[in-house]
Design a protein around this motif. Structure first.
Motif, PDB file in Angstrom:
ATOM      1  N   GLN A   1       0.836  -1.210   0.000  1.00 11.24           N
ATOM      2  CA  GLN A   1       0.000   0.000   0.000  1.00 11.24           C
ATOM      3  C   GLN A   1       0.870   1.259   0.000  1.00 11.24           C
ATOM      4  N   VAL A   2       1.925   1.253   0.806  1.00  9.10           N
ATOM      5  CA  VAL A   2       2.847   2.398   0.844  1.00  9.10           C
ATOM      6  C   VAL A   2       3.478   2.600  -0.525  1.00  9.10           C
ATOM      7  N   LYS A   3       3.932   1.511  -1.122  1.00  9.42           N
ATOM      8  CA  LYS A   3       4.546   1.575  -2.446  1.00  9.42           C
ATOM      9  C   LYS A   3       3.572   2.176  -3.465  1.00  9.42           C
ATOM     10  N   LYS A   4       2.326   1.752  -3.430  1.00 10.16           N
ATOM     11  CA  LYS A   4       1.322   2.244  -4.376  1.00 10.16           C
ATOM     12  C   LYS A   4       1.092   3.746  -4.184  1.00 10.16           C
ATOM     13  N   VAL A   5       0.987   4.206  -2.941  1.00  6.88           N
ATOM     14  CA  VAL A   5       0.760   5.632  -2.666  1.00  6.88           C
ATOM     15  C   VAL A   5       1.912   6.465  -3.218  1.00  6.88           C
TER      16      VAL A   5
ATOM     17  N   ALA B   1       1.798   9.035  -6.447  1.00  9.00           N
ATOM     18  CA  ALA B   1       2.079  10.458  -6.220  1.00  9.00           C
ATOM     19  C   ALA B   1       2.961  11.045  -7.311  1.00  9.00           C
ATOM     20  N   GLY B   2       3.512  10.196  -8.147  1.00  6.61           N
ATOM     21  CA  GLY B   2       4.316  10.680  -9.267  1.00  6.61           C
ATOM     22  C   GLY B   2       5.662  11.245  -8.849  1.00  6.61           C
ATOM     23  N   THR B   3       6.269  10.680  -7.825  1.00  3.35           N
ATOM     24  CA  THR B   3       7.558  11.183  -7.354  1.00  3.35           C
ATOM     25  C   THR B   3       8.706  10.743  -8.249  1.00  3.35           C
TER      26      THR B   3
END
Length: 124
Positions: free
Chosen positions: A14-18, A22-24
């Motif tokens: 989930q963290v990876k997906k966020v 976010a397009g970082t």
């Protein structure tokens, strides 16, 4: 590269997906690796040897020192011991195995340092 316990993989997904959404520009790849018993034992032996060397260095500075260390130097070594304690707990959780000898050595060293810090503080 990080090792994470299986039970936390869904949270990290989930963290990876966020972060990726976010397009970082950060890229993540996940690889699942399973250690057999022999690999786990070998890895734990290497980690134990590494931690024993760190403990010996601190003992050499504190217990076997020819000159008394000041409070600040003792505080620094106490922080190193606390870091090692944290690493030990993490390894124990990750490999589901108790590192009793390391834990006991750190407990003794921690007590020695706490006394030394107290003595150094009262000497000032």
């Amino acid at each position: 590269m990080y090792s994470i316990p299986d039970r936390t993989v869904p949270v990290w997904d989930q963290v990876k997906k966020v972060i990726m959404d976010a397009g970082t520009g950060n890229q993540f790849a996940g690889y699942r690796v399973v250690f057999d018993d022999e690999s786990c034992e070998s890895t734990l032996n290497a980690l134990t040897r590494s931690m024993e060397k760190e403990i010996e260095k601190i003992e050499g500075l504190v217990v076997n020192a020819e000159t008394d260390l000041g409070k600040r130097a003792l505080d620094t070594q106490l922080k190193r011991v606390k870091t090692l304690k944290g690493r030990t707990m993490w390894y124990e959780k990750m490999y589901n195995k108790k590192l009793k000898d390391i834990t006991e050595s750190l407990k003794i060293l921690d007590g020695t340092l706490v006394l030394a810090v107290g003595n150094a503080a009262s000497a000032d």
